[in-house]
Design a protein around this motif. Structure first.
Motif, short mmCIF file in Angstrom:
data_model
loop_
_atom_site.label_atom_id
_atom_site.label_comp_id
_atom_site.label_asym_id
_atom_site.label_seq_id
_atom_site.Cartn_x
_atom_site.Cartn_y
_atom_site.Cartn_z
N ARG A 134 0.86 -1.18 0.00
CA ARG A 134 0.00 0.00 0.00
C ARG A 134 0.90 1.23 0.00
NH1 ARG A 134 -5.16 0.18 1.22
NH2 ARG A 134 -4.89 2.16 2.30
N LEU A 135 0.62 2.16 -0.92
CA LEU A 135 1.44 3.34 -1.07
C LEU A 135 0.58 4.60 -1.02
CD1 LEU A 135 3.59 2.21 -4.15
CD2 LEU A 135 4.24 2.03 -1.73
N LEU A 136 1.23 5.70 -0.69
CA LEU A 136 0.63 7.01 -0.86
C LEU A 136 1.56 7.80 -1.77
CD1 LEU A 136 -1.86 8.61 0.08
CD2 LEU A 136 -0.40 9.68 1.82
N GLY A 142 -3.01 16.77 -7.84
CA GLY A 142 -4.34 16.65 -7.25
C GLY A 142 -4.31 16.21 -5.80
N GLY A 143 -3.17 16.33 -5.13
CA GLY A 143 -3.07 15.91 -3.75
C GLY A 143 -2.62 14.46 -3.63
N PRO A 144 -2.49 13.96 -2.41
CA PRO A 144 -2.02 12.58 -2.20
C PRO A 144 -2.94 11.56 -2.88
CG PRO A 144 -2.00 13.82 -0.14
CD PRO A 144 -2.71 14.67 -1.13
N ALA A 145 -2.32 10.55 -3.49
CA ALA A 145 -3.07 9.55 -4.24
C ALA A 145 -2.75 8.16 -3.70
CB ALA A 145 -2.73 9.63 -5.72
N PRO A 146 -3.68 7.50 -3.00
CA PRO A 146 -3.45 6.14 -2.54
C PRO A 146 -3.30 5.17 -3.72
CG PRO A 146 -5.24 7.17 -1.33
CD PRO A 146 -4.94 8.06 -2.48
N ALA A 147 -2.42 4.19 -3.56
CA ALA A 147 -2.12 3.26 -4.65
C ALA A 147 -1.83 1.88 -4.08
CB ALA A 147 -0.94 3.76 -5.47
N LEU A 148 -1.96 0.87 -4.93
CA LEU A 148 -1.58 -0.49 -4.61
C LEU A 148 -0.55 -0.95 -5.63
CD1 LEU A 148 -5.07 -2.09 -3.82
CD2 LEU A 148 -3.31 -1.40 -2.17
N LEU A 149 0.52 -1.56 -5.13
CA LEU A 149 1.61 -2.05 -5.99
C LEU A 149 1.80 -3.54 -5.74
CD1 LEU A 149 4.10 -1.45 -7.89
CD2 LEU A 149 5.42 -1.12 -5.78
N PHE A 171 -18.05 4.80 -6.94
CA PHE A 171 -16.97 5.64 -6.44
C PHE A 171 -16.33 5.17 -5.14
CE2 PHE A 171 -19.83 8.32 -8.95
CZ PHE A 171 -18.95 8.77 -9.92
N ASP A 172 -16.93 4.21 -4.46
CA ASP A 172 -16.33 3.76 -3.20
C ASP A 172 -15.10 2.91 -3.44
OD1 ASP A 172 -18.09 1.82 -4.29
OD2 ASP A 172 -18.15 0.76 -2.37
N ILE A 173 -14.94 2.40 -4.66
CA ILE A 173 -13.77 1.63 -5.03
C ILE A 173 -13.18 2.21 -6.32
CG2 ILE A 173 -14.28 -0.55 -3.89
CD1 ILE A 173 -15.68 -1.48 -6.43
N GLY A 174 -11.87 2.16 -6.43
CA GLY A 174 -11.17 2.60 -7.63
C GLY A 174 -10.11 1.59 -7.98
N LYS A 175 -8.94 1.73 -7.38
CA LYS A 175 -7.85 0.76 -7.58
C LYS A 175 -8.27 -0.64 -7.17
CE LYS A 175 -5.96 2.03 -3.04
NZ LYS A 175 -7.17 2.82 -2.70
N GLY A 224 -12.53 5.55 -4.71
CA GLY A 224 -11.82 4.86 -3.64
C GLY A 224 -11.56 5.76 -2.45
N GLU A 225 -10.31 5.81 -2.02
CA GLU A 225 -9.93 6.61 -0.86
C GLU A 225 -9.86 8.11 -1.18
OE1 GLU A 225 -6.84 4.61 1.77
OE2 GLU A 225 -6.63 3.44 -0.09
N ARG A 226 -10.08 8.47 -2.44
CA ARG A 226 -10.12 9.88 -2.82
C ARG A 226 -11.54 10.34 -3.11
NH1 ARG A 226 -5.67 10.98 -7.31
NH2 ARG A 226 -5.79 13.13 -6.51
N SER A 227 -12.51 9.59 -2.61
CA SER A 227 -13.91 9.96 -2.73
C SER A 227 -14.42 10.38 -1.36
CB SER A 227 -14.72 8.79 -3.30
OG SER A 227 -16.05 9.17 -3.56
N ARG A 228 -15.70 10.29 -1.12
CA ARG A 228 -16.28 10.54 0.20
C ARG A 228 -17.53 9.69 0.33
NH1 ARG A 228 -20.94 13.16 -0.61
NH2 ARG A 228 -21.14 14.75 -2.25
#
Length: 419
Positions: A134-136, A142-149, A171-175, A224-228
């Motif tokens: 798990r990365l940030l 656009g600000g911090p972007a959560p990611a999975l590698l 929108f609750d899920i992205g990656k 995902g984590e960049r939604s609300r």
């Protein structure tokens, strides 16, 4: 007795008066109705051309402006669109078109920088075939972007795929639509249901990892984590409008962050910088060929179920006319300059695989076929017909297991040649 007679006479007089009053009222009502019919006919005669003119000058039920049919026809010949004449001067056309595309599709300054992201690690987990992190990704536009590698077991550097998630008004899920989350049970349930619906029940990240690829998936702004909580389809126009008022467009922000994600991947020691591809379905497919067009650093591209002429998308009844979701893929000013296949053609002559669905309800088949035909003409003009693969699959808007296998086999073949 006399009083009774007088009272009867009074009653008779009152009755006669009431009859006369009633008859008078009936005559008045008949005259009123007659005048109303005459007046109504005159008003209707006057109103008909007024209403017709209002229909000509007003909006359609789908929000289309007046003269939309003629405006839509203009989309067939954008100012920098590829045609046979452009094909005779391919390098000059590509130079002009690419400069304009970068100016309109990226945030200001993004085309002139080699910046990517700084990275903060938030944890890791062993998975079948390798390791998940798990990365940030920080310091982006656009600000911090959560990611999975995902990283394969063994010694790199590995070929890699930037997986670009779809839209789907989910929108609750992205990656997580592409890489299974391991530490969020609620998102995992949502992701599994989504993958079962559109991806044949398989997480693409896991399939790529098993083939020896490093894989990155990042939340675009809004997912995902960049939604609300509660963010839904009808909230998108507010986000898009707010970004425009802040000097950005939603589509340009997504494109710019995808470009930075590609640069970030190529800079990682575990990844072979010369063998990084992009892959996506639906809006992810749009993002994939968009990235291939904007960056010469992408080695190959798989774009599934998002290619169509703009004219085809703007026909009455089309999904795009609903607005909202269109904002994430709408670059202001681009329609007058380049059509969608013109932009994708900027990726030539590098390897591109384009999938489409014969029964996809979102994209008219004739407009899809027209777009794919233009792409084939561009690759042919470059003498690179073998580098372009366009496939029409039976079925609708899904990226099923058979399509995935064909795509990953194609990707293996392309990237193995670039060792």
């Amino acid at each position: 007795m006399k009083d009774d007679v007088n009272e009867a006479a009074d009653d008779e007089g009152i009755g006669a008066a009431r009859q006369r009053e009633s008859a008078s009222c009936q005559r008045a009502e008949r005259m009123y109705l007659q005048r109303r019919r005459l007046l109504g006919g005159a008003v209707a005669a006057l109103a008909t051309p007024l209403l017709a003119r209002a229909a000509e000058s007003g909006l359609s039920a789908e929000g289309l402006p007046p003269l939309h049919a003629s405006l839509r026809e203009r989309l067939r010949q954008p100012r920098l669109g590829w045609d046979a004449a452009a094909g005779r001067h391919q390098l000059a056309w590509r130079e002009r078109a690419l400069a304009r595309a970068r100016a309109l599709m990226l945030l200001p300054g993004e085309a002139d920088t080699d910046a990517s992201f700084s990275t903060r690690s938030l944890g890791e987990q062993p998975v079948a075939g390798g390791l998940a992190r798990r990365l940030l990704l920080e310091q982006g536009p656009g600000g911090p972007a959560p990611a999975l590698l995902l990283l394969p077991a063994g010694k790199g550097p590995f070929p890699a795929v930037l997986l670009l998630h779809d839209h789907g008004a989910r929108f609750d899920i992205g990656k997580e639509k592409l890489i299974r989350p391991w530490d969020d049970a609620e998102r995992a349930r949502s992701a599994e249901a989504w993958v079962a619906r559109y991806y044949g029940g398989r997480f693409l990240g896991e399939a790529l990892l098993q083939r020896g690829y490093a894989v990155l998936a990042v939340d675009a702004l809004g997912w995902g984590e960049r939604s609300r909580p509660g963010f839904a389809r009808d909230h998108q126009q507010a986000l898009a409008a707010n970004l425009l008022n802040l000097g950005q467009s939603w589509a340009a922000l997504i494109a710019s962050e995808d470009l930075r994600a590609l640069r970030w991947m190529r800079a990682q020691p575990e990844i072979d910088a010369q063998r990084v591809a992009a892959l996506g379905f639906s809006m992810g497919g749009f993002r994939a060929w968009q990235l291939a067009a904007l960056s010469q650093q992408l080695a190959a591209c798989v774009a599934s179920h998002w290619m169509c002429t703009r004219e085809g998308l703007m026909r009455p009844g089309g999904h795009t006319l609903q607005g909202q979701s269109a904002f994430a893929m709408l670059h202001p000013g681009l329609a007058a300059e380049l059509d969608h296949p013109d932009v994708a053609a900027l990726a030539a002559p590098r390897p591109l695989l384009m999938h489409a669905g014969a029964d996809d309800p979102l994209f008219p088949l004739d407009a899809v076929s027209s777009a794919l035909e233009r792409l084939r003409a561009v690759w042919a003009a470059d003498g690179a017909t073998a580098q372009l693969d366009t496939r029409l699959w039976p079925g609708g808007h899904v990226f099923g297991l058979a399509q995935q296998k064909a795509a990953l086999d194609w990707l293996d073949a392309q990237l193995s040649r670039q060792r």
